[in-house]
Write a protein that holds these residues in place. Sequence first.
Motif, PDB file in Angstrom:
ATOM      1  N   CYS A 195       0.851  -1.195   0.000  1.00  0.00           N
ATOM      2  CA  CYS A 195       0.000   0.000   0.000  1.00  0.00           C
ATOM      3  C   CYS A 195       0.882   1.238   0.000  1.00  0.00           C
ATOM      4  CB  CYS A 195      -0.902  -0.001   1.233  1.00  0.00           C
ATOM      5  SG  CYS A 195      -2.081   1.367   1.285  1.00  0.00           S
ATOM      6  N   ASN A 197      -0.615   4.408   0.403  1.00  0.00           N
ATOM      7  CA  ASN A 197      -1.463   5.517   0.831  1.00  0.00           C
ATOM      8  C   ASN A 197      -0.981   6.255   2.077  1.00  0.00           C
ATOM      9  OD1 ASN A 197      -3.538   5.602  -1.157  1.00  0.00           O
ATOM     10  ND2 ASN A 197      -4.315   3.678  -0.359  1.00  0.00           N
ATOM     11  N   CYS A 199      -1.927   6.284   5.233  1.00  0.00           N
ATOM     12  CA  CYS A 199      -2.884   6.808   6.202  1.00  0.00           C
ATOM     13  C   CYS A 199      -2.178   6.893   7.559  1.00  0.00           C
ATOM     14  CB  CYS A 199      -4.111   5.906   6.298  1.00  0.00           C
ATOM     15  SG  CYS A 199      -5.016   5.756   4.752  1.00  0.00           S
ATOM     16  N   ASN A 240      -5.817  -1.791  -1.689  1.00  0.00           N
ATOM     17  CA  ASN A 240      -6.540  -0.727  -2.386  1.00  0.00           C
ATOM     18  C   ASN A 240      -6.706  -1.151  -3.846  1.00  0.00           C
ATOM     19  OD1 ASN A 240      -7.599   1.614  -3.433  1.00  0.00           O
ATOM     20  ND2 ASN A 240      -5.698   2.781  -3.285  1.00  0.00           N
ATOM     21  N   THR A 287     -10.218  -4.226  -1.047  1.00  0.00           N
ATOM     22  CA  THR A 287     -11.040  -3.136  -0.545  1.00  0.00           C
ATOM     23  C   THR A 287     -10.900  -1.950  -1.492  1.00  0.00           C
ATOM     24  OG1 THR A 287     -10.796  -3.802   1.767  1.00  0.00           O
ATOM     25  CG2 THR A 287     -11.294  -1.512   1.372  1.00  0.00           C
ATOM     26  N   SER A 288     -11.964  -1.143  -1.610  1.00  0.00           N
ATOM     27  CA  SER A 288     -11.908   0.075  -2.403  1.00  0.00           C
ATOM     28  C   SER A 288     -11.488   1.265  -1.539  1.00  0.00           C
ATOM     29  CB  SER A 288     -13.276   0.370  -3.017  1.00  0.00           C
ATOM     30  OG  SER A 288     -13.549  -0.519  -4.069  1.00  0.00           O
ATOM     31  N   HIS A 289     -10.856   2.240  -2.170  1.00  0.00           N
ATOM     32  CA  HIS A 289     -10.477   3.468  -1.460  1.00  0.00           C
ATOM     33  C   HIS A 289     -11.300   4.624  -2.030  1.00  0.00           C
ATOM     34  CE1 HIS A 289      -8.234   6.681   0.383  1.00  0.00           C
ATOM     35  NE2 HIS A 289      -7.438   5.809   0.989  1.00  0.00           N
ATOM     36  N   LYS A 291     -10.843   7.699  -2.413  1.00  0.00           N
ATOM     37  CA  LYS A 291     -10.172   8.684  -3.267  1.00  0.00           C
ATOM     38  C   LYS A 291      -9.849   8.128  -4.649  1.00  0.00           C
ATOM     39  CE  LYS A 291      -5.356   7.869  -1.814  1.00  0.00           C
ATOM     40  NZ  LYS A 291      -4.876   7.356  -3.102  1.00  0.00           N
ATOM     41  N   ASP A 292      -9.923   6.791  -4.810  1.00  0.00           N
ATOM     42  CA  ASP A 292      -9.477   6.171  -6.054  1.00  0.00           C
ATOM     43  C   ASP A 292     -10.567   5.474  -6.860  1.00  0.00           C
ATOM     44  OD1 ASP A 292      -6.753   6.879  -5.763  1.00  0.00           O
ATOM     45  OD2 ASP A 292      -6.478   5.260  -4.323  1.00  0.00           O
ATOM     46  N   ARG A 328      -6.246  10.733   4.693  1.00  0.00           N
ATOM     47  CA  ARG A 328      -7.045   9.842   3.862  1.00  0.00           C
ATOM     48  C   ARG A 328      -7.154  10.312   2.411  1.00  0.00           C
ATOM     49  NH1 ARG A 328      -8.215   4.847   4.360  1.00  0.00           N
ATOM     50  NH2 ARG A 328     -10.390   5.029   3.721  1.00  0.00           N
ATOM     51  N   TYR A 335     -16.357  11.969  -0.202  1.00  0.00           N
ATOM     52  CA  TYR A 335     -16.830  10.626   0.134  1.00  0.00           C
ATOM     53  C   TYR A 335     -18.317  10.498  -0.167  1.00  0.00           C
ATOM     54  CZ  TYR A 335     -17.818   6.328   2.603  1.00  0.00           C
ATOM     55  OH  TYR A 335     -18.214   5.057   2.884  1.00  0.00           O
TER      56      TYR A 335
END
Length: 493
Positions: A195, A197, A199, A240, A287-289, A291-292, A328, A335
């Motif tokens: 990952c 990202n 966070c 992601n 899993t989905s994110h 922002k993407d 995030r 969102y």
Amino acid sequence: MRLNLSTMEKLIGDLDVLSPQDTEATEAIHLLKDENRGNKRKLYIESYGCQMNYADSEIVASILQKEGFDTTSDIAAADVVFLNTCSIREKAEQTVRYRLTHINGLKKHKPELLVGVLGCMAERLKAKFLEEEKIVDLVAGPDAYRDLPSLISQVDEGQKAVNTFLSREETYADISPVRLNSNGVTAFISIMRGCDNMCSFCVVPFTRGRERSRDPHSIVAEAQDLFAKGFREVTLLGQNVDSYKWSPEENSKAWIEKNGINNVVNFANLLELVAKVHPDLRVRFSTSHPKDITDEVLYTMAKYENICKNIHLPMQSGSSRILDLMNRGYTREWYLEKAMSIRRILGDDCGISSDMITGFCTETEEDQQDTLSLMNIVKYDFAYMFYYSERPGTLATKKYTDDIPLDVKKKRLEEVVIRQREHSLIRNLLDVGKVHKVLIEGFSKRSDNDLQGRTSANKVVVFPKGTHKKGEYVHVLVEECTGGTLIGKVVNS
């Protein structure tokens, strides 16, 4: 369907959603099936945490099977015991430490027992783990599983063994996983690892390394193989999935000619390729994110009936201020727009689930109300809910003070859980009177007279078995529900 207050309270009490007392459910043990090929040594694995860990354990079993290991579900019969661990919360790590205490008792009676710790906890603590837990002989991180035969040999020779090297290339694409304790109907396919990202609350980038995508050739081939073996549902896994990308430089001429793809393969392209394996092969992903995830993915889902209409879209917080502190990469408004796009493109029947964290650093009561109000708008079908647990090495630990008292964290978590219970019930009640296509996964948990499966929206449905069998598709009329389960009967399509 009208409900009086007492009936509503009873149904809410029956909800099967994750509560503060049930967080252990996310560290559920996943055991190997018994397989006896006459080999001298037996392997036993327990997996904790996310679906990625379960999938990794299947890779480990495959690697060691080729090295002459049988598998066992009986820890007392094992010669090698592996715990595939999770570091996402302190509670997950404590669960592993308690389990090692029990295994220590076994090793006292069987000194030759080899005990190894794999996965994220192994990566976080590295060689230090051997010092902290005296009974551990072997430590291997998520990218070191090909080295397990060598590590086991080192232990056999009287040494301690460690490999926590994180790779930028390893995807295990060429390894066919051994399906552990499988129901023979559903299976995981890892499409990427790591990952990028970062966070601020999350340890995953430090324990699983940088993001890299597996080539689509091997993913499609694995899906085809699973379907040929009788599996009827695959879940594409990644930290992601929406950032999946396979470079065109790696596309072979034969692949381009066969599939008509000569540019970058993104997640929407991959979804379509797997959906085309066979109309009777269901496809899920996680899993989905926020922002993407793109509308292209949503329209691809809408195009193919066998791509399940269910999206896990972690919110974490409904407050833009807290989301910024969490790093995030999106706001509350962003969102909400994504959630509304899901409803617009895929319809109200599409299941949406989420992750939520209460009590993050500096969280105020106003931030908490932002979370509750966003829940009211989206109305999730299901959610994983936790209070914030500071993890060593994360950006939040370095930059912020964990300043919310534990009793406040727990109080806010309880409010979120109660709200989610209400929403889960509301969402399930919408299915009463509707007919859903269900893939039968086996007997229900409570009775062998009933079967259970899941709808496209990932809701569990229980119904009388009749003459139906595991692996079949049936159409079920939902007649009633609890907060966690739909109940119905099979009808003609």
